[in-house]
Motif scaffolding. Sequence first.
Motif, short mmCIF file in Angstrom:
data_model
loop_
_atom_site.label_atom_id
_atom_site.label_comp_id
_atom_site.label_asym_id
_atom_site.label_seq_id
_atom_site.Cartn_x
_atom_site.Cartn_y
_atom_site.Cartn_z
N LEU A 42 -30.09 -53.67 26.04
CA LEU A 42 -28.74 -53.10 26.11
C LEU A 42 -28.32 -52.86 27.57
CD1 LEU A 42 -28.96 -50.53 23.18
CD2 LEU A 42 -27.80 -52.74 23.18
N ALA A 43 -29.25 -52.41 28.39
CA ALA A 43 -28.93 -52.16 29.80
C ALA A 43 -28.53 -53.44 30.51
CB ALA A 43 -30.12 -51.50 30.50
N ALA A 44 -29.15 -54.55 30.14
CA ALA A 44 -28.79 -55.83 30.76
C ALA A 44 -27.33 -56.18 30.47
CB ALA A 44 -29.71 -56.93 30.24
N TYR A 45 -26.89 -55.96 29.23
CA TYR A 45 -25.49 -56.21 28.88
C TYR A 45 -24.55 -55.27 29.64
CZ TYR A 45 -26.97 -59.17 24.97
OH TYR A 45 -27.50 -60.17 24.21
N LEU A 46 -24.93 -53.98 29.70
CA LEU A 46 -24.08 -53.01 30.39
C LEU A 46 -24.02 -53.26 31.89
CD1 LEU A 46 -22.44 -50.51 29.35
CD2 LEU A 46 -23.93 -51.60 27.69
N ASN A 47 -25.14 -53.66 32.49
CA ASN A 47 -25.14 -53.99 33.92
C ASN A 47 -24.16 -55.12 34.21
OD1 ASN A 47 -27.06 -52.08 34.64
ND2 ASN A 47 -28.78 -53.48 34.41
N THR A 48 -24.20 -56.15 33.38
CA THR A 48 -23.29 -57.28 33.57
C THR A 48 -21.84 -56.85 33.38
OG1 THR A 48 -24.99 -58.79 32.72
CG2 THR A 48 -22.74 -59.61 32.77
N PHE A 49 -21.60 -56.01 32.37
CA PHE A 49 -20.24 -55.55 32.09
C PHE A 49 -19.67 -54.76 33.26
CE2 PHE A 49 -17.59 -52.00 30.55
CZ PHE A 49 -16.52 -52.72 30.05
N PHE A 50 -20.42 -53.78 33.76
CA PHE A 50 -19.92 -52.96 34.86
C PHE A 50 -19.80 -53.75 36.15
CE2 PHE A 50 -21.57 -49.29 32.29
CZ PHE A 50 -20.33 -48.69 32.11
N ALA A 51 -20.68 -54.71 36.36
CA ALA A 51 -20.56 -55.57 37.54
C ALA A 51 -19.26 -56.37 37.50
CB ALA A 51 -21.76 -56.51 37.63
N ASN A 57 -20.83 -57.43 43.80
CA ASN A 57 -21.71 -58.56 44.09
C ASN A 57 -23.12 -58.24 43.64
OD1 ASN A 57 -22.78 -56.83 46.07
ND2 ASN A 57 -21.46 -57.68 47.67
N ALA A 58 -24.02 -59.20 43.83
CA ALA A 58 -25.39 -59.02 43.34
C ALA A 58 -26.08 -57.84 43.99
CB ALA A 58 -26.20 -60.30 43.58
N PHE A 59 -25.85 -57.64 45.30
CA PHE A 59 -26.49 -56.54 46.02
C PHE A 59 -26.01 -55.19 45.49
CE2 PHE A 59 -26.91 -53.46 49.43
CZ PHE A 59 -28.17 -53.71 49.92
N SER A 60 -24.71 -55.04 45.33
CA SER A 60 -24.16 -53.77 44.84
C SER A 60 -24.59 -53.49 43.41
CB SER A 60 -22.63 -53.80 44.94
OG SER A 60 -22.20 -53.94 46.28
N ALA A 61 -24.58 -54.54 42.58
CA ALA A 61 -24.99 -54.35 41.19
C ALA A 61 -26.44 -53.91 41.09
CB ALA A 61 -24.77 -55.64 40.41
N THR A 62 -27.29 -54.49 41.94
CA THR A 62 -28.71 -54.15 41.91
C THR A 62 -28.98 -52.75 42.42
OG1 THR A 62 -29.32 -56.47 42.20
CG2 THR A 62 -30.99 -54.83 42.75
N ALA A 63 -28.34 -52.36 43.51
CA ALA A 63 -28.64 -51.10 44.17
C ALA A 63 -27.84 -49.92 43.63
CB ALA A 63 -28.38 -51.23 45.67
N GLU A 64 -26.65 -50.17 43.06
CA GLU A 64 -25.77 -49.07 42.67
C GLU A 64 -25.57 -48.93 41.16
OE1 GLU A 64 -22.12 -49.63 44.79
OE2 GLU A 64 -23.12 -49.88 46.72
N ALA A 66 -27.35 -50.85 38.45
CA ALA A 66 -28.54 -50.97 37.60
C ALA A 66 -29.36 -49.67 37.50
CB ALA A 66 -29.42 -52.12 38.10
N PRO A 67 -29.62 -48.95 38.61
CA PRO A 67 -30.44 -47.73 38.48
C PRO A 67 -29.81 -46.69 37.55
CG PRO A 67 -30.32 -48.42 40.78
CD PRO A 67 -29.34 -49.26 40.03
N VAL A 68 -28.51 -46.53 37.65
CA VAL A 68 -27.83 -45.53 36.82
C VAL A 68 -27.89 -45.92 35.35
CG1 VAL A 68 -25.66 -44.33 36.38
CG2 VAL A 68 -26.31 -44.91 38.73
N VAL A 69 -27.50 -47.16 35.06
CA VAL A 69 -27.45 -47.62 33.67
C VAL A 69 -28.84 -47.60 33.05
CG1 VAL A 69 -26.96 -49.61 32.19
CG2 VAL A 69 -25.38 -49.00 34.03
N GLU A 70 -29.82 -48.13 33.76
CA GLU A 70 -31.16 -48.27 33.18
C GLU A 70 -31.83 -46.92 32.94
OE1 GLU A 70 -33.37 -50.99 35.58
OE2 GLU A 70 -31.97 -52.66 35.23
#
Length: 218
Positions: A42-51, A57-64, A66-70
């Motif tokens: 579920l977190a993978a879907y939400l990460n993609t949605f919020f990105a 970009n990939a850097f912001s999605a990874t650092a900002e 993903a940690p919150v959602v996961e």
Amino acid sequence: MTYIENVFVCIAAPLLLTAWCMGKGYLRFFLFCFAGMGTCLLAAYLNTFFAMVYHANAFSATAEIAPVVEEIFKLLPVLFYLVVFEPRPDDIRNAVLTVAAGFATFENICYLIRNGAENFGFLLVRGFSTGAMHIVCGAMIGWGLMYVWRQPWLKAAGTCALLGAAITFHGIYNLLVAYGGVARYIACALPLITLFLGMGTGKWFAAVSKKNKNIEET
């Protein structure tokens, strides 16, 4: 394209059969393992949605993002367990760690499917470091919840504080990995060192507490 829901079914199917064969005594472990893998999905879907929503970009999605959602998703099944079943402190810790292990395992499998399994050395380091990161975040929350949920006035604030600490640690790890270079090696070492130090400190406190208890009894 990685069909992670299909991967989830293939992994969960033999575990589900094993849980059924082993009986009720092991059911709790398998349920929390499934919960960890399910929250990863579920977190993978939400990460993609919020990105997509925030045009990250990939850097912001990874650092900002993903940690919150996961970390929020990893906490949800544990909160349900706490509210509905009111478990013992040791059961809280084990539940959080099992969810974290299930999450990390499924995340590593999806990474292998997307990126291949040729570079054994890199995958070995990544597997241990990512697993240790999720375990450390789980340990922060698990050991903290064992205390804050004993105090009714501290439940909400304490849970939010523990979640914030886990998100911060997760975010630092992801930031260092995404930055690359020497920072990536630091990121790989950070959760492993933290895990070993935490285990050593915990054993030391347990030994001191046992010694003091024996002195008081005598």
